[in-house]
Enzyme design. Structure first.
Site, PDB file in Angstrom:
ATOM      1  CB  ALA A  10     -21.567  42.069 -59.563  1.00 57.89           C
ATOM      2  CE  LYS A  12     -19.536  43.833 -69.195  1.00 54.35           C
ATOM      3  NZ  LYS A  12     -19.566  42.756 -70.205  1.00 54.35           N
ATOM      4  CG  ASP A  68     -17.436  40.881 -75.396  1.00 49.73           C
ATOM      5  OD1 ASP A  68     -17.280  40.450 -74.231  1.00 49.73           O
ATOM      6  OD2 ASP A  68     -16.516  40.842 -76.247  1.00 49.73           O
ATOM      7  NE  ARG A 177     -21.800  47.835 -69.659  1.00 49.86           N
ATOM      8  CZ  ARG A 177     -20.591  48.270 -69.308  1.00 49.86           C
ATOM      9  NH1 ARG A 177     -20.457  49.284 -68.464  1.00 49.86           N
ATOM     10  NH2 ARG A 177     -19.512  47.690 -69.788  1.00 49.86           N
TER      11      ARG A 177
HETATM   12  P1  ITT Z   1     -19.312  39.309 -68.791  1.00 53.16           P
HETATM   13  O1  ITT Z   1     -18.569  38.786 -69.990  1.00 53.16           O
HETATM   14  O2  ITT Z   1     -19.755  38.238 -67.874  1.00 53.16           O
HETATM   15  O3  ITT Z   1     -20.408  40.272 -69.171  1.00 53.16           O
HETATM   16  P2  ITT Z   1     -16.764  40.630 -68.273  1.00 53.16           P
HETATM   17  O4  ITT Z   1     -16.240  41.515 -67.188  1.00 53.16           O
HETATM   18  O5  ITT Z   1     -15.955  39.410 -68.629  1.00 53.16           O
HETATM   19  O6  ITT Z   1     -18.283  40.215 -67.917  1.00 53.16           O
HETATM   20  P3  ITT Z   1     -16.286  41.618 -70.949  1.00 53.16           P
HETATM   21  O7  ITT Z   1     -15.830  40.295 -71.422  1.00 53.16           O
HETATM   22  O8  ITT Z   1     -17.244  42.389 -71.800  1.00 53.16           O
HETATM   23  O9  ITT Z   1     -17.007  41.519 -69.532  1.00 53.16           O
HETATM   24  O10 ITT Z   1     -15.009  42.479 -70.605  1.00 53.16           O
HETATM   25  C1  ITT Z   1     -15.120  43.813 -70.527  1.00 53.16           C
HETATM   26  C2  ITT Z   1     -14.036  44.387 -69.674  1.00 53.16           C
HETATM   27  O11 ITT Z   1     -13.844  45.724 -70.131  1.00 53.16           O
HETATM   28  C3  ITT Z   1     -14.470  44.491 -68.223  1.00 53.16           C
HETATM   29  O12 ITT Z   1     -14.119  43.366 -67.466  1.00 53.16           O
HETATM   30  C4  ITT Z   1     -13.747  45.774 -67.779  1.00 53.16           C
HETATM   31  O13 ITT Z   1     -12.419  45.478 -67.424  1.00 53.16           O
HETATM   32  C5  ITT Z   1     -13.710  46.605 -69.063  1.00 53.16           C
HETATM   33  N1  ITT Z   1     -14.857  47.523 -69.097  1.00 53.16           N
HETATM   34  C6  ITT Z   1     -16.016  47.372 -69.822  1.00 53.16           C
HETATM   35  N2  ITT Z   1     -16.857  48.369 -69.564  1.00 53.16           N
HETATM   36  C7  ITT Z   1     -16.254  49.159 -68.666  1.00 53.16           C
HETATM   37  C8  ITT Z   1     -16.626  50.340 -67.996  1.00 53.16           C
HETATM   38  O14 ITT Z   1     -17.812  50.878 -68.154  1.00 53.16           O
HETATM   39  N3  ITT Z   1     -15.749  50.880 -67.144  1.00 53.16           N
HETATM   40  C9  ITT Z   1     -14.534  50.350 -66.953  1.00 53.16           C
HETATM   41  N4  ITT Z   1     -14.116  49.218 -67.523  1.00 53.16           N
HETATM   42  C10 ITT Z   1     -14.966  48.626 -68.385  1.00 53.16           C
END
Ligand code: ITT
Length: 192
Positions: A10, A12, A68, A177
């Site tokens: 949520a 993201k 990702d 992002r």
């Molecule tokens: P979706 O796969 O459903 O998109 P997810 O949380 O599982 O959601 P990812 O597999 O891409 O997403 O994992 C990325 C992780 O990296 C995320 O859960 C965060 O812990 C970390 N992360 C990514 N972008 C971030 C950000 O902008 N700030 C802080 N942590 C971030």
């Protein structure tokens, strides 16, 4: 044109909504009536990003994009990388950050970066990928309450506060992002 953003995260979704504004009409997984987990079975951000987008495109045949993303810490051989979401064995953000902090020795470089790989699949099934990177360093401790994930321990280059201390406006101007999305939006403009 409506595009589905294929995330279960949520935070993201909210960031992406803030970043793209009116330039993309965004549908969430909830909007398209999808409530399962999307598999992530690979060892690279590129492959997992593609897998998430393809999974939803194959079911709904609508334009989709996925993100990702991960934290890459130089002194840890770019870990947690593709395992960022579950680094401690769970999704608990504090436990995940504590693991990174405890693995870094006092003499280690704190250099790190967030990397995002976005995959876009158009209505005819054509796939494109866009990468976004923000360089920075790992703080000595967690600070700040905004954002999500590892934001309390990541200080972006050129700042002296963590992403969790900086406003969402600042984060959404310089983040991995944002940088990947900029490329996607440019691509959509050039192909429409
Ligand atoms: P979706 O796969 O459903 O998109 P997810 O949380 O599982 O959601 P990812 O597999 O891409 O997403 O994992 C990325 C992780 O990296 C995320 O859960 C965060 O812990 C970390 N992360 C990514 N972008 C971030 C950000 O902008 N700030 C802080 N942590 C971030």
């Amino acid at each position: 044109m409506k595009i589905c953003f294929t995330t279960n995260n949520a935070h993201k979704l909210q960031e992406v909504r803030e970043i793209v504004g009116d330039s993309i009409e965004l549908l969430s997984l909830t909007d398209i009536g999808f409530s399962e987990d999307i598999p992530e079975t690979h060892e690279t951000l590129e492959e997992n990003s593609q897998e998430k987008a393809q999974y939803i495109f194959d079911r709904f045949q609508i334009p989709v994009f996925s993100d990702d993303s991960g934290l890459e810490v130089s002194a840890l051989g770019n870990k947690p990388g593709v395992h960022t979401a579950h680094y401690s064995g769970s999704r608990d953000a504090v436990a995940n950050m504590q693991k990174v902090l405890s693995e870094l020795n006092p003499e280690d470089s704190r250099q790190a970066r967030f990397r995002a790989v976005m995959t876009y699949i158009s209505s005819n099934g054509q796939l494109s990928q866009f990468e976004g990177i923000v360089e920075g360093e790992i703080a000595s401790e967690m600070s700040g309450a905004d954002g999500f994930g590892y934001d309390p321990i990541f200080i972006p280059e050129g700042y002296d506060q963590t992403f969790a201390e900086l406003s969402s406006e600042v984060k959404n101007t310089i983040s991995h992002r944002k940088r990947a999305l900029e490329k996607l939006v440019q691509f959509l403009k050039s192909t429409s």
